[in-house]
Design a protein around this motif. Sequence first.
Motif, mmCIF file in Angstrom:
data_model
loop_
_atom_site.group_PDB
_atom_site.id
_atom_site.type_symbol
_atom_site.label_atom_id
_atom_site.label_comp_id
_atom_site.label_asym_id
_atom_site.label_seq_id
_atom_site.Cartn_x
_atom_site.Cartn_y
_atom_site.Cartn_z
ATOM 1 N N THR A 153 86.752 6.833 61.628
ATOM 2 C CA THR A 153 86.372 6.225 62.435
ATOM 3 C C THR A 153 84.727 5.913 62.538
ATOM 4 O O THR A 153 84.214 5.970 61.911
ATOM 5 N N LYS A 154 84.590 4.762 62.820
ATOM 6 C CA LYS A 154 82.753 4.215 62.704
ATOM 7 C C LYS A 154 81.809 5.207 63.482
ATOM 8 O O LYS A 154 82.944 4.861 64.463
ATOM 9 N N GLU A 155 80.938 5.439 63.381
ATOM 10 C CA GLU A 155 80.432 6.815 63.995
ATOM 11 C C GLU A 155 79.082 6.430 63.885
ATOM 12 O O GLU A 155 77.996 7.001 64.907
ATOM 13 N N SER A 156 78.688 5.287 62.973
ATOM 14 C CA SER A 156 77.268 4.710 62.981
ATOM 15 C C SER A 156 76.720 4.436 64.383
ATOM 16 O O SER A 156 75.532 5.014 64.643
ATOM 17 N N ALA A 157 77.877 3.675 65.340
ATOM 18 C CA ALA A 157 77.180 3.047 66.554
ATOM 19 C C ALA A 157 76.512 4.158 67.534
ATOM 20 O O ALA A 157 76.143 3.623 68.556
ATOM 21 N N LYS A 158 77.829 5.168 67.907
ATOM 22 C CA LYS A 158 77.071 6.053 68.724
ATOM 23 C C LYS A 158 76.618 7.182 68.174
ATOM 24 O O LYS A 158 75.795 6.986 69.542
#
Length: 409
Positions: free
Chosen positions: A74-79
């Motif tokens: 899952t993409k974590e960078s935006a959070k």
Amino acid sequence: MTNVSGLAYLPDNGRSVQKQRSEAVLRSLCNFTKIIQMKIGLIVNPIAGLGGKTGLKGTDGEKAIAEALRLGGTKESAKRAEQALRPLKFLTDKFSTITCTGEMGEYVCKNLGLTPTIISVSTTNTTKSDTKNAVTKMVEQKVSLILFAGGDGTACDILESLDGNTPILGIPTGVKMHSALFGTSPSSVGVLVSQIVKDGYDSFPIRAAEVMDLDENLRKHELIQTKLVGYVNIPDNQLLTQNPKNHAIPTDDQSIEGLSQFFKKNLRQDAIYIVGPGKTTYTILKKIGITGTLLGVDVIKGKTLISHDVNEHQLEALPTNSPIYIISGIIGGQGFLFGRGNQQITPKIIRRVSKKNILVIATPAKIHSLQEQSLLVDTGDKKLDHELAGYIKVRTNKHNTHVMRIKAA
């Protein structure tokens, strides 16, 4: 025309030259101290950290990205970028934002109620070229600071397009984060940038920081060695920014031999051990007859390897009828225990194991390399980070332990 005191007066307005000069100085001081609206650039690498929990050690290249997504990454960078920028939403009158379209920054800004100037980039599969182009445009627009959410790979891409003066600061998001240009956590980045914005000056104290990356040629031969790529300017706050990973720490053979003897004697045959990445753990496993993974996470039961190079889903599926321990080393020079290179060991897994079953190991050389003589955790779960804070025993030899403080990064 003069008066009795000898001060000159201008006939048109009756004000003395001395008074006019005083007013000019005052205006100059006011101009110097006035609040300046800063320009802050933001670049989000949307796939940074995608390979962490899936055990891929990074997501450099399209094949790695596809594999990480296939494994449920899952993409974590935006959070984490939102977490860093959240304190700034209350200071919008003091700064403006320049960012990229879509996942590279626009969505993060809009979620926080910011109204940025947008730089157009690819809206589908973003590449390092998009990052480099964004940096070039931000420098042209004379931003005061570039924030980026990513890892060492993103830092190297930014370095290639950066001029020699524009400061940058990394929001720690990637798998590999050996460089010294990252905040110790997204929250630390938020605190540091908020301080700069509140001060209201377009310039602020900076220092040089190393950009590091793994030597991929050596990694193919099961060797961990970071290399110096270059230097950048970052805001000068050593409490809120991390040190570079030590890349030349001498191996303490006696310590590792003692640790190997300890585990040979004390590994329980009925217990499961999650073994974290790194040269220390890899060497210990090798000495007790197990071929582990240098940069991955392995699972053993007693002295038998049961899972090799696992991801978060494999760890979550471990049986519940056996006691579970985590054996983890620390990152030399930085002190990170969780959150750097071992994201497969998620907050859910750490909670299941519990702090009392975390076995921390380190050579004396690694402990002595830590500037603050404390360990850091950045699990992505702030509540867990604070639960882990306190003190823990770090085993350094067969008979010796060293009590160290754990702090939330």
